[in-house]
Motif scaffolding. Structure first.
Motif, mmCIF file in Angstrom:
data_model
loop_
_atom_site.group_PDB
_atom_site.id
_atom_site.type_symbol
_atom_site.label_atom_id
_atom_site.label_comp_id
_atom_site.label_asym_id
_atom_site.label_seq_id
_atom_site.Cartn_x
_atom_site.Cartn_y
_atom_site.Cartn_z
ATOM 1 N N ALA A 1 0.844 -1.130 -0.089
ATOM 2 C CA ALA A 1 0.040 0.030 0.011
ATOM 3 C C ALA A 1 0.823 1.261 -0.054
ATOM 4 N N GLN A 2 1.924 1.362 0.893
ATOM 5 C CA GLN A 2 2.901 2.653 0.710
ATOM 6 C C GLN A 2 3.477 2.602 -0.620
ATOM 7 N N ASN A 3 3.895 1.450 -1.253
ATOM 8 C CA ASN A 3 4.561 1.469 -2.290
ATOM 9 C C ASN A 3 3.529 2.038 -3.309
ATOM 10 N N ARG A 4 2.338 1.824 -3.571
ATOM 11 C CA ARG A 4 1.228 2.271 -4.384
ATOM 12 C C ARG A 4 1.121 3.520 -4.267
ATOM 13 N N GLN A 5 1.082 4.157 -3.041
ATOM 14 C CA GLN A 5 0.924 5.626 -2.713
ATOM 15 C C GLN A 5 2.344 6.340 -3.403
ATOM 16 N N THR A 6 3.407 5.673 -3.078
ATOM 17 C CA THR A 6 4.704 6.749 -3.555
ATOM 18 C C THR A 6 4.649 6.294 -5.070
ATOM 19 N N ILE A 7 4.073 5.383 -5.884
ATOM 20 C CA ILE A 7 4.250 5.550 -7.174
ATOM 21 C C ILE A 7 3.061 6.416 -7.585
ATOM 22 N N GLU A 8 1.815 6.074 -7.028
ATOM 23 C CA GLU A 8 0.854 7.235 -7.570
ATOM 24 C C GLU A 8 1.221 8.646 -7.204
ATOM 25 N N HIS A 9 2.043 8.898 -6.287
ATOM 26 C CA HIS A 9 2.724 10.288 -6.086
ATOM 27 C C HIS A 9 3.572 10.732 -7.099
ATOM 28 N N ILE A 10 4.605 9.810 -7.443
ATOM 29 C CA ILE A 10 5.612 10.051 -8.382
ATOM 30 C C ILE A 10 4.805 10.076 -9.902
ATOM 31 N N ASN A 11 3.807 9.361 -10.155
ATOM 32 C CA ASN A 11 3.134 9.622 -11.385
ATOM 33 C C ASN A 11 2.470 10.934 -11.563
ATOM 34 N N ARG A 12 1.825 11.333 -10.388
ATOM 35 C CA ARG A 12 1.141 12.609 -10.374
ATOM 36 C C ARG A 12 2.111 13.715 -10.621
ATOM 37 N N THR A 13 3.441 13.543 -9.998
ATOM 38 C CA THR A 13 4.597 14.671 -10.166
ATOM 39 C C THR A 13 4.902 14.849 -11.637
ATOM 40 N N VAL A 14 5.153 13.689 -12.120
ATOM 41 C CA VAL A 14 5.682 13.490 -13.747
ATOM 42 C C VAL A 14 4.718 14.038 -14.714
ATOM 43 N N MET A 15 3.307 13.792 -14.348
ATOM 44 C CA MET A 15 2.410 14.294 -15.215
ATOM 45 C C MET A 15 2.300 15.409 -15.042
ATOM 46 N N ARG A 16 2.324 16.170 -13.796
ATOM 47 C CA ARG A 16 2.128 17.712 -13.772
ATOM 48 C C ARG A 16 3.451 18.435 -14.426
ATOM 49 N N THR A 17 4.729 17.654 -14.200
ATOM 50 C CA THR A 17 5.736 18.318 -15.002
ATOM 51 C C THR A 17 5.678 18.103 -16.446
ATOM 52 N N VAL A 18 5.142 17.039 -16.921
ATOM 53 C CA VAL A 18 5.058 16.965 -18.408
ATOM 54 C C VAL A 18 4.194 17.994 -18.867
#
Length: 102
Positions: A14-31
């Motif tokens: 669950a923690q890894n999933r939250q971390t991956i979702e946070h990274i995905n949101r950050t990457v998409m925001r940057t893109v």
């Protein structure tokens, strides 16, 4: 494998999933931000060429007529036509290789 170990694995997952979702949101925001900046640069470049070049030529002609009123008309025409011809040739070269892509 005991229930405690299984619970720990679920918790880590669950923690890894939250971390991956946070990274995905950050990457998409940057893109998205980079895409907006690229589009803005493209339109700024296009507007700069479309409006900047004619305005520069008009300002140049106006400055010549304001600062050279005492010159004979023949010299005024020569003084205006040579730099404007140079500007137009350089502008034609720029427009030949112009691409709105940044």
């Amino acid at each position: 494998m005991t229930d405690i170990e299984l619970d720990k694995l679920f918790e880590q997952s669950a923690q890894n999933r939250q971390t991956i979702e946070h990274i995905n949101r950050t990457v998409m925001r940057t893109v998205r931000r980079d895409m907006r900046r690229k589009a803005l640069r493209k339109w700024a470049k296009l507007l700069g060429i479309c409006f900047g070049l004619p305005v520069a030529v008009v300002v140049y002609i106006y400055a010549l007529f304001v600062f050279m009123p005492d010159m004979p008309e023949q010299w005024q025409i020569i003084s205006i036509s040579i730099p404007i011809a140079t500007i137009l040739v350089l502008a034609a070269q720029r427009l030949h290789y112009f691409s709105p892509e940044v």
